[in-house]
Design a protein around this motif. Structure first.
Motif, PDB file in Angstrom:
ATOM      1  N   UNK A 122     -75.565 116.193  43.240  1.00 35.01           N
ATOM      2  CA  UNK A 122     -74.325 115.980  43.978  1.00 35.01           C
ATOM      3  C   UNK A 122     -73.335 117.077  43.617  1.00 35.01           C
ATOM      4  N   UNK A 123     -72.184 117.035  44.248  1.00 30.65           N
ATOM      5  CA  UNK A 123     -71.186 118.074  44.043  1.00 30.65           C
ATOM      6  C   UNK A 123     -70.054 117.617  43.141  1.00 30.65           C
ATOM      7  N   UNK A 124     -69.869 118.343  42.065  1.00 30.54           N
ATOM      8  CA  UNK A 124     -68.683 118.279  41.217  1.00 30.54           C
ATOM      9  C   UNK A 124     -68.799 119.384  40.173  1.00 30.54           C
ATOM     10  N   UNK A 125     -67.933 119.402  39.198  1.00 27.18           N
ATOM     11  CA  UNK A 125     -67.915 120.437  38.178  1.00 27.18           C
ATOM     12  C   UNK A 125     -66.574 120.424  37.466  1.00 27.18           C
ATOM     13  N   UNK A 126     -66.312 121.439  36.671  1.00 30.97           N
ATOM     14  CA  UNK A 126     -67.107 122.636  36.446  1.00 30.97           C
ATOM     15  C   UNK A 126     -68.141 122.441  35.331  1.00 30.97           C
ATOM     16  N   UNK A 127     -69.057 123.420  35.186  1.00 28.74           N
ATOM     17  CA  UNK A 127     -69.947 123.407  34.025  1.00 28.74           C
ATOM     18  C   UNK A 127     -69.135 123.521  32.742  1.00 28.74           C
ATOM     19  N   UNK A 128     -69.614 122.883  31.681  1.00 26.49           N
ATOM     20  CA  UNK A 128     -68.939 122.927  30.384  1.00 26.49           C
ATOM     21  C   UNK A 128     -69.736 123.709  29.343  1.00 26.49           C
ATOM     22  N   UNK A 129     -71.051 123.600  29.441  1.00 29.28           N
ATOM     23  CA  UNK A 129     -71.951 124.339  28.536  1.00 29.28           C
ATOM     24  C   UNK A 129     -73.053 124.950  29.381  1.00 29.28           C
ATOM     25  N   UNK A 130     -73.286 126.233  29.217  1.00 30.55           N
ATOM     26  CA  UNK A 130     -74.351 126.936  29.930  1.00 30.55           C
ATOM     27  C   UNK A 130     -75.181 127.712  28.913  1.00 30.55           C
ATOM     28  N   UNK A 131     -76.482 127.540  28.964  1.00 26.87           N
ATOM     29  CA  UNK A 131     -77.401 128.260  28.059  1.00 26.87           C
ATOM     30  C   UNK A 131     -77.015 128.078  26.592  1.00 26.87           C
ATOM     31  N   UNK A 132     -76.542 126.874  26.269  1.00 30.10           N
ATOM     32  CA  UNK A 132     -76.193 126.571  24.884  1.00 30.10           C
ATOM     33  C   UNK A 132     -74.857 127.092  24.430  1.00 30.10           C
ATOM     34  N   UNK A 133     -74.085 127.717  25.326  1.00 24.66           N
ATOM     35  CA  UNK A 133     -72.791 128.303  24.963  1.00 24.66           C
ATOM     36  C   UNK A 133     -71.652 127.569  25.664  1.00 24.66           C
ATOM     37  N   UNK A 134     -70.561 127.365  24.942  1.00 23.36           N
ATOM     38  CA  UNK A 134     -69.384 126.736  25.530  1.00 23.36           C
ATOM     39  C   UNK A 134     -68.787 127.640  26.610  1.00 23.36           C
ATOM     40  N   UNK A 135     -68.408 127.030  27.727  1.00 26.79           N
ATOM     41  CA  UNK A 135     -67.815 127.782  28.833  1.00 26.79           C
ATOM     42  C   UNK A 135     -66.324 128.013  28.598  1.00 26.79           C
ATOM     43  N   UNK A 136     -65.616 127.004  28.101  1.00 29.64           N
ATOM     44  CA  UNK A 136     -64.172 127.110  27.868  1.00 29.64           C
ATOM     45  C   UNK A 136     -63.948 127.796  26.531  1.00 29.64           C
ATOM     46  N   UNK A 137     -63.437 129.012  26.581  1.00 27.17           N
ATOM     47  CA  UNK A 137     -63.250 129.818  25.373  1.00 27.17           C
ATOM     48  C   UNK A 137     -61.851 129.671  24.786  1.00 27.17           C
ATOM     49  N   UNK A 138     -60.861 129.373  25.625  1.00 24.29           N
ATOM     50  CA  UNK A 138     -59.511 129.133  25.135  1.00 24.29           C
ATOM     51  C   UNK A 138     -58.820 128.138  26.059  1.00 24.29           C
ATOM     52  N   UNK A 139     -57.767 127.516  25.566  1.00 24.10           N
ATOM     53  CA  UNK A 139     -57.103 126.491  26.359  1.00 24.10           C
ATOM     54  C   UNK A 139     -57.925 125.215  26.410  1.00 24.10           C
ATOM     55  N   UNK A 140     -57.550 124.315  27.307  1.00 18.92           N
ATOM     56  CA  UNK A 140     -58.228 123.025  27.377  1.00 18.92           C
ATOM     57  C   UNK A 140     -59.017 122.835  28.663  1.00 18.92           C
ATOM     58  N   UNK A 141     -59.140 123.883  29.484  1.00 19.42           N
ATOM     59  CA  UNK A 141     -59.882 123.786  30.728  1.00 19.42           C
ATOM     60  C   UNK A 141     -59.024 123.640  31.952  1.00 19.42           C
ATOM     61  N   UNK A 142     -57.724 123.351  31.753  1.00 25.62           N
ATOM     62  CA  UNK A 142     -56.779 123.387  32.863  1.00 25.62           C
ATOM     63  C   UNK A 142     -56.620 122.118  33.664  1.00 25.62           C
ATOM     64  N   UNK A 143     -57.238 121.020  33.240  1.00 27.34           N
ATOM     65  CA  UNK A 143     -57.139 119.779  34.017  1.00 27.34           C
ATOM     66  C   UNK A 143     -56.307 118.718  33.323  1.00 27.34           C
ATOM     67  N   UNK A 144     -55.712 119.036  32.181  1.00 27.84           N
ATOM     68  CA  UNK A 144     -54.889 118.068  31.475  1.00 27.84           C
ATOM     69  C   UNK A 144     -55.700 116.982  30.793  1.00 27.84           C
ATOM     70  N   UNK A 145     -55.000 115.918  30.384  1.00 27.35           N
ATOM     71  CA  UNK A 145     -55.604 114.790  29.678  1.00 27.35           C
ATOM     72  C   UNK A 145     -55.764 113.624  30.640  1.00 27.35           C
ATOM     73  N   UNK A 146     -56.970 113.065  30.702  1.00 26.04           N
ATOM     74  CA  UNK A 146     -57.253 112.016  31.675  1.00 26.04           C
ATOM     75  C   UNK A 146     -58.547 111.305  31.279  1.00 26.04           C
ATOM     76  N   UNK A 147     -58.859 110.161  31.884  1.00 20.43           N
ATOM     77  CA  UNK A 147     -60.213 109.622  31.717  1.00 20.43           C
ATOM     78  C   UNK A 147     -61.219 110.643  32.236  1.00 20.43           C
TER      79      UNK A 147
END
Length: 315
Positions: free
Chosen positions: A208-233
């Protein structure tokens, strides 16, 4: 004299409160408290009124504040021997800010996409979707439009792929890339932007469609910040190199119990749990984990489970 002092004290308190109310937004948005600024800006950007922030900051400034997820590297599929293991294991995930649950599914061939009966008219709850498909576990899945804020969980977008057939997205061109989270016929988890042509080459079977990826090939995708979506469930799905699939939910919007998580929080939990690939699923009021006949988390919607169009289920 006492009356004068009392009157002066009351005026001081009132002036202090007015000063605090007027200056607090400026301190939060333009002060040195980066974590607070990131949380507030991210929450507003994911709300129904992002214009309150976009007229203050341009896109480059927002990207700098939020540390948004940019283009990720191409995923490299990894092989494993599927274990016909019917066991499931659930554990509680806790921090000083949130409470969540992680379900481990050793056999990825048990994962399917399931939908509400009529996804163009009305969604259904995660638990009802699971029960209708005789599933032992389920997690909420992809995104959907809710143009009037009706909360009926209908109008999903992008791709819905089940048993190799497109239930949604059949009219999408073969080379158009769409956000996709799903599984190949070998049980491999896929996450990223893929065309129907590429998905066919990979043997995609469920997704199905959603995202973004968080880990690809064993490496974290988000290198700085919190990912830009704030705090939520939040909800997420991942897979270890041995094929084990991970369903993760974190509750939120419930002060005193669980405030919520950022994308970076979800990424870090998945990474700590050994995920070699992981991706974000729809969150907010949709966040629900069903297991062994009941909902194990506490959905944020006041009415309980929110109606949604799609789920990943465990048969």
């Amino acid at each position: 004299m006492k009356r004068f002092l009392k009157s002066t004290f009351v005026k001081f308190i009132l002036l202090t409160m007015i000063f605090f109310v007027v200056t607090s937004p400026f301190v939060v948005l333009f002060g040195p408290f980066d974590n607070t600024k990131r949380a507030v800006v991210g929450a507003i950007m994911r709300s129904r009124h992002p214009q309150y922030i976009t007229w203050l900051f341009n896109q480059n400034e927002l990207n700098s504040i939020l540390g948004v997820v940019n283009n990720t590297e191409q995923q490299k599929l990894f092989d494993f021997n599927i274990r016909k293991d019917s066991s499931l294991k659930i554990q509680k995930i806790e921090s000083n800010r949130f409470v969540g649950y992680l379900l481990e599914i050793p056999d990825p061939s048990r994962i399917q996409v399931a939908t509400a009966p009529d996804i163009q008219e009305r969604g259904d709850t995660t638990s009802n979707i699971a029960k209708a498909n005789d599933a032992v576990a389920a997690i909420n899945g992809g995104g959907f439009y809710d143009p009037q804020g009706t909360g009926t969980g209908r109008l999903p977008y992008g791709f819905i792929l089940h048993n190799g057939k497109y239930l949604l997205g059949e009219n999408v061109g073969p080379n158009e890339k769409v956000d996709f989270i799903g599984f190949t016929d070998k049980g491999q988890l896929i996450a990223g932007k893929y065309s129907k042509k590429k998905l066919a080459e990979l043997g995609a079977k469920e997704g199905l469609t959603f995202g973004p990826p968080l880990i690809i090939n064993g490496e974290k995708v988000i290198k700085h910040g919190d990912g830009g979506w704030g705090i939520s469930p939040r909800s997420a799905i991942g897979q270890r190199k041995d094929g084990t699939v991970l369903f993760l939910v974190v509750d939120g919007r419930q002060p005193g119990y669980s405030i919520g998580a950022t994308l970076a929080d979800m990424q870090n939990i998945m990474y700590k749990q050994g995920a070699y690939i992981a991706a974000n699923l729809d969150g907010g009021s949709s966040t629900t984990l069903y297991y062994n006949g009941k909902v194990v988390n506490k959905p944020a919607d006041l009415l309980g489970e929110r109606m949604i169009p799609t789920s990943f289920i465990v048969k």
